[in-house]
Design an enzyme around this catalytic site. Structure first.
Site, PDB file in Angstrom:
ATOM      1  N   CYS A  78     -58.815  21.414 -15.717  1.00 30.76           N
ATOM      2  CA  CYS A  78     -58.205  20.080 -15.838  1.00 30.76           C
ATOM      3  C   CYS A  78     -57.501  19.874 -17.186  1.00 30.76           C
ATOM      4  CB  CYS A  78     -59.228  18.982 -15.593  1.00 30.76           C
ATOM      5  SG  CYS A  78     -60.760  19.139 -16.525  1.00 30.76           S
ATOM      6  N   ASP A  98     -54.538  11.918 -12.947  1.00 32.06           N
ATOM      7  CA  ASP A  98     -55.751  12.718 -12.783  1.00 32.06           C
ATOM      8  C   ASP A  98     -55.401  14.155 -12.408  1.00 32.06           C
ATOM      9  OD1 ASP A  98     -58.244  13.762 -12.172  1.00 32.06           O
ATOM     10  OD2 ASP A  98     -58.967  11.910 -11.268  1.00 32.06           O
ATOM     11  N   HIS A 145     -57.379  16.478 -11.518  1.00 31.35           N
ATOM     12  CA  HIS A 145     -58.368  17.080 -10.620  1.00 31.35           C
ATOM     13  C   HIS A 145     -57.925  17.088  -9.155  1.00 31.35           C
ATOM     14  CE1 HIS A 145     -60.599  15.504 -14.167  1.00 31.35           C
ATOM     15  NE2 HIS A 145     -61.198  16.673 -14.079  1.00 31.35           N
TER      16      HIS A 145
END
Length: 482
Positions: free
Chosen positions: A315, A439, A441
Site C-alpha cells: 500500500c 485508498d 488497498h
C-alpha cells in the site's frame, strides 16, 4: 513591472471554473500539415520578405473558393460560400452530438472511458478542391504555363498546423469557415516570426504545442523548434510567466506540461483524479467550513495493478507511485513511475536498507517514501508525526495550510496501513473535519463508479483513523522552480 497573482486555485475551484466553460462551449481542433517553400538569400531582409510572401500565398489558398474544412466524423464540408452535408444553420453542439452518437455505435466494447475533465472537441481537417465543376463557366481555356529555367537555393519548411477554436455551442457551422481561416493565419504568422529569428541555412523543424494553465478557460498555443529541450527554454518560460502574471515558483510551460486533447492522449487504464467526481454538497450543513484539495492531476495507483500482486503489503509503494505521478503531471519531473523493486533498490542504494530487501514483501513507511522522493525527484518532504488516530482531528489547520501552499497529495502511514490524503474539509469555528482519502488497498479493475461507490476514494470522518495507532504523514514540498 507586472503584478503577480498570489492566490492559487484549488482543484475544486478550478473544476467549477472550467466546467462552466466546458458546458457552454465546443472546441474545434483543426490539424493539417502544410509545406512552405521560398527562395533563400544571405540578406536577412530579403529572406524575411520571401518567407512572408510564401506565407501569404499559402494563406490565400486557405481563403479561396477551393478551400474546404471537413468536420471529421460528421461528413460535413464547409467552404467559403456553402455547407455540404448539413444545414448551414446547424449548431456545433448538434454536430458534436452526432459525432458522439456515431462513435458510441461503433464502440463494440460496450462502454467508452471518458476523462474527468474531457472537453467537447470536434476534430477538423483543411482540404483543397482539385477538380472543376461542370457548371463553372469561369474556366473556358486550358491553363498557360510559363517556364523559366534557373538555379536557386530554396528553403522548404514542414509546418504541422494544429489550431484550436473555442465557440459557443449554439454557433452555426456556416460561420466556421472564417474562424478556421483566422486560426490558421495566426499560427502561420507565428511561424513566420519564429523563422525570421534564424539566419543561414539551418532552419529548424517546428512543432505546435498547447498549454492549459489551471484557471484559464482555453489552452495557449505555442510554436517551438521540435528539438527544444526544457533547459533551453528557461528565458522563454520566465517571459511567459511575467506576461501572464503567473507565479514564478512552479512550472506551467515545461514540455511535460503540454496539454493533449482527448483523442490525442495515449490511453491509460489508470484513473486520473477520481475525486473530482465526488459531490461536496453533503459534507456539512455549516456554511463556514471550507474544502481544500490537491492541486492539479495525479493517477490512482492501488493493489494488483500492472499484473503485480502486492496485496497486503504494497500500500505505501502504491501511495508513493501516486505522489510521483503528481510531480510528473505537474511538470516537475518526467521519470517513469518506479516499480516496487525499483523503489526497494533506491532505498538500498542510499544505504537505508540491506541488499536482501530487494525483491522482498517488506513494508515501507512515510520516512522511506520521503527518502525515495528526495533521491529520485530531489523533492524534500515534511514529516508530521501524530501520536494517535484520535489526534488527527486536531490537524485541520496544518492540512489546510499544506493544501493551500503546496497542493501535493500526502502519504500517511499508521500501523500496517498506508493511505493517500487528497484534501480536507475543515470548519475552524466548530472544529469539524473530514478527510479526502484515496485508498491504495483496492484490488479491482480501474472502474470509476466502483471506486467511488465502494468508498475507495471518498470523504472520511474522524473515526476513519484507528484511535490507538500512531501515524506519520509524508507531506511533499513543491520545488521552487519554473
Amino acid at each position: 513591472m507586472y503584478n503577480r497573482f498570489t492566490k492559487e486555485l484549488t482543484s475544486s475551484e478550478f473544476t467549477e471554473t472550467n466546467s462552466n466553460s466546458y458546458s457552454d462551449h465546443v472546441f474545434l481542433r483543426l490539424t493539417t500539415p502544410v509545406n512552405i517553400h521560398y527562395k533563400f538569400s544571405i540578406k536577412k531582409a530579403e529572406l524575411d520578405a520571401n518567407c512572408s510572401q510564401a506565407v501569404e500565398d499559402l494563406l490565400a489558398s486557405y481563403h479561396s473558393d477551393k478551400a474546404y474544412y471537413e468536420l471529421c466524423g460528421a461528413d460535413i464540408l464547409i467552404s467559403n460560400n456553402r455547407v455540404i452535408g448539413a444545414d448551414e444553420e446547424m449548431s456545433v453542439e448538434k454536430v458534436f452530438k452526432t459525432i458522439e452518437k456515431r462513435n458510441s455505435e461503433n464502440d463494440f466494447s460496450g462502454r467508452r472511458k471518458k476523462s474527468l475533465d474531457e472537453v467537447k472537441v470536434i476534430y477538423a481537417k483543411a482540404l483543397t478542391k482539385l477538380t472543376v465543376d461542370k457548371s463553372d463557366n469561369s474556366v473556358l481555356y486550358s491553363p498557360i504555363i510559363h517556364y523559366k529555367r534557373a538555379e536557386a537555393l530554396m528553403v522548404s519548411v514542414s509546418i504541422p498546423i494544429e489550431a484550436v477554436i473555442v465557440v459557443p455551442k449554439s454557433q452555426a457551422i456556416r460561420s466556421l469557415f472564417d474562424l478556421f481561416f483566422r486560426s490558421i493565419r495566426r499560427q502561420l504568422h507565428a511561424v513566420r516570426a519564429l523563422l525570421s529569428s534564424y539566419t543561414g541555412t539551418e532552419i529548424p523543424l517546428l512543432r505546435m504545442i498547447y498549454f492549459w494553465v489551471h484557471g484559464m478557460h482555453f489552452p495557449l498555443s505555442m510554436v517551438l523548434p521540435a528539438s527544444s529541450q526544457d533547459n533551453q527554454l528557461v528565458d522563454w518560460r520566465q517571459d511567459l510567466h511575467e506576461k501572464l502574471m503567473l507565479l514564478l515558483d512552479r512550472p506551467y510551460f515545461r514540455l511535460s506540461n503540454a496539454y493533449s486533447f482527448p483523442q490525442e492522449t495515449t490511453p491509460s487504464h489508470k484513473l486520473i483524479n477520481p475525486h473530482l467526481s465526488l459531490s461536496q454538497s453533503k459534507l456539512s450543513q455549516a456554511p463556514t467550513g471550507t474544502v481544500h484539495t490537491v492541486y492539479g492531476k495525479y493517477t490512482y495507483h492501488h493493489y494488483m495493478q500492472d499484473k503485480f500482486d502486492d496485496d497486503k503489503w504494497g500500500c505505501a509503494y502504491r501511495s508513493l507511485q501516486t505522489l510521483i505521478s503528481w510531480f510528473n503531471l505537474q511538470g516537475y519531473s518526467n521519470i517513469s513511475i518506479p516499480t516496487h523493486r525499483e523503489i526497494q533498490q533506491t532505498l538500498v542504494n542510499i544505504g537505508d536498507k540491506e541488499p536482501s530487501f530487494v525483491g522482498s514483501k517488506q513494508w515501507i513507511g512515510s520516512t522511506e517514501v520521503g527518502f525515495v522522493l528526495d533521491k529520485l525527484l530531489n523533492v524534500t518532504c515534511k514529516i508530521m508525526f501524530v501520536s494517535s488516530g484520535a489526534e488527527m482531528a486536531n490537524k485541520g489547520r496544518e492540512l489546510v495550510q499544506h493544501f493551500q501552499t503546496q497542493g501535493t497529495p500526502i502519504m500517511i502511514g499508521g500501523g500496517v496501513l498506508a493511505h493517500t490524503i487528497l484534501g480536507v474539509y475543515y470548519n475552524d469555528q466548530t472544529g469539524e473535519i473530514k478527510f479526502l482519502i484515496l485508498d491504495p488497498h483496492y484490488t479491482g479493475a480501474d472502474d470509476l463508479k466502483t471506486v467511488l461507490d465502494k468508498g475507495w476514494c471518498g470523504w472520511k470522518g474522524e473515526d476513519f483513523w484507528e484511535k490507538t495507532a500512531y501515524y506519520n504523514m509524508c507531506m511533499p514540498q513543491r520545488p521552487i522552480e519554473y
